[in-house]
Write an enzyme that holds these catalytic residues in place. Structure first.
Site, short mmCIF file in Angstrom:
data_model
loop_
_atom_site.label_atom_id
_atom_site.label_comp_id
_atom_site.label_asym_id
_atom_site.label_seq_id
_atom_site.Cartn_x
_atom_site.Cartn_y
_atom_site.Cartn_z
N HIS A 73 -1.53 -5.54 2.16
CA HIS A 73 -2.70 -6.41 2.10
C HIS A 73 -2.33 -7.74 1.46
O HIS A 73 -1.59 -7.76 0.48
CB HIS A 73 -3.81 -5.76 1.25
CG HIS A 73 -4.76 -4.90 2.02
ND1 HIS A 73 -4.91 -3.55 1.76
CD2 HIS A 73 -5.60 -5.18 3.04
CE1 HIS A 73 -5.82 -3.05 2.59
NE2 HIS A 73 -6.26 -4.03 3.37
N CYS A 122 -8.38 -1.44 7.98
CA CYS A 122 -7.00 -1.51 7.51
C CYS A 122 -6.44 -0.12 7.23
O CYS A 122 -5.35 0.24 7.70
CB CYS A 122 -6.90 -2.37 6.24
SG CYS A 122 -7.10 -4.14 6.54
N GLU A 168 0.82 -1.20 0.00
CA GLU A 168 0.00 0.00 0.00
C GLU A 168 0.87 1.26 0.00
O GLU A 168 1.79 1.39 0.78
CB GLU A 168 -0.94 0.00 1.20
CG GLU A 168 -1.93 -1.15 1.22
CD GLU A 168 -2.92 -1.12 0.05
OE1 GLU A 168 -3.00 -0.07 -0.62
OE2 GLU A 168 -3.60 -2.13 -0.16
N ARG A 224 -18.18 0.02 4.75
CA ARG A 224 -19.19 -0.66 3.95
C ARG A 224 -19.91 -1.71 4.78
O ARG A 224 -21.10 -2.00 4.56
CB ARG A 224 -18.53 -1.30 2.73
CG ARG A 224 -19.49 -2.04 1.79
CD ARG A 224 -18.76 -2.62 0.61
NE ARG A 224 -17.74 -3.57 0.99
CZ ARG A 224 -17.98 -4.86 1.30
NH1 ARG A 224 -19.22 -5.32 1.29
NH2 ARG A 224 -16.99 -5.67 1.63
#
Length: 217
Positions: A170, A145, A82, A92
């Site tokens: 990830h 995260c 990342e 979500r």
């Protein structure tokens, strides 16, 4: 003094019984310890706020020189290095405590974003060299995260840990999470080898290399 390393993974979330990020962190820590590195590990709760607090306490206690936080990105087929943490929580799905923040800042008044301070391009080159599918990712999402990634970089920028390197990775589902092979997965042992490689590169590399690894969308 040897480099002190902190590796973090997450507890299961989203109805899963395992989280390969924590499994991979434990395996990577064992490999690195056998190679002579000083490694501490931490399992983070998948909870907004609490996860950042647990991480902060560990940073203050361990005072690591290098921090690699790891999470699961189900559906991705490659390990994702990342690049950017953004100052937004937008859930979500609820976290493990039932929280569903929408358009909330990770840190009130904090900058819009932080970049990873790990050598992500040099790490990508090494992962490709050893045959592990990997990519530079431009978004860590807006779930826990990213929350942890942003909180980490805030601590490393303004806390007592200034000068330490840190970033987020990830990893895909593990095969046992997708027995029908309907989505991509990665063996946890492979992910662990990748994490260990990223740590070795990060310890050995002062800066990063210039290498195309961007995205068109």
């Amino acid at each position: 003094m040897p480099t002190k390393i902190l590796l973090t993974g997450f507890e299961p979330f989203g109805g899963q019984s395992i989280n390969p990020s924590w499994q991979a962190v434990q395996l990577a820590a064992a490999e690195l310890t056998d190679a002579g590195y000083v490694v501490h590990t931490l399992e983070l709760p998948c909870v907004f706020g609490q996860s950042a607090g647990v991480l902060s306490s560990a940073l203050n206690e361990e005072r690591p020189d290098l921090v690699l936080c790891v999470g699961q990105a189900g559906g991705r087929g490659r390990l994702s290095l990342e690049r950017v943490a953004i100052n937004i929580d937008d859930a979500r799905i609820p976290d493990n405590a039932g929280n569903s923040p929408v358009d909330s800042a990770v840190v009130d008044g904090g900058p819009a974003a932080y970049f990873s301070s790990l050598p992500i391009k040099a790490s990508l080159l090494e992962l490709r060299r050893i045959g592990i599918p990997a990519e530079v990712s431009q978004s860590a999402g807006t779930y826990v995260c990213n929350h942890v990634f942003y909180a980490l970089m805030q601590e490393l920028q303004y806390g007592v840990h200034r000068g330490a390197k840190g970033g987020f990775v990830h990893i895909p589902f593990s095969p046992e999470q997708v027995p029908d092979s309907s989505v991509a997965s990665m063996e946890t042992t492979t992910a662990a080898s990748a994490l260990a490689a990223i740590v070795r590169v990060s310890v050995a590399t002062g800066g990063d290399i210039a290498m195309a690894a961007g995205a068109t969308h």
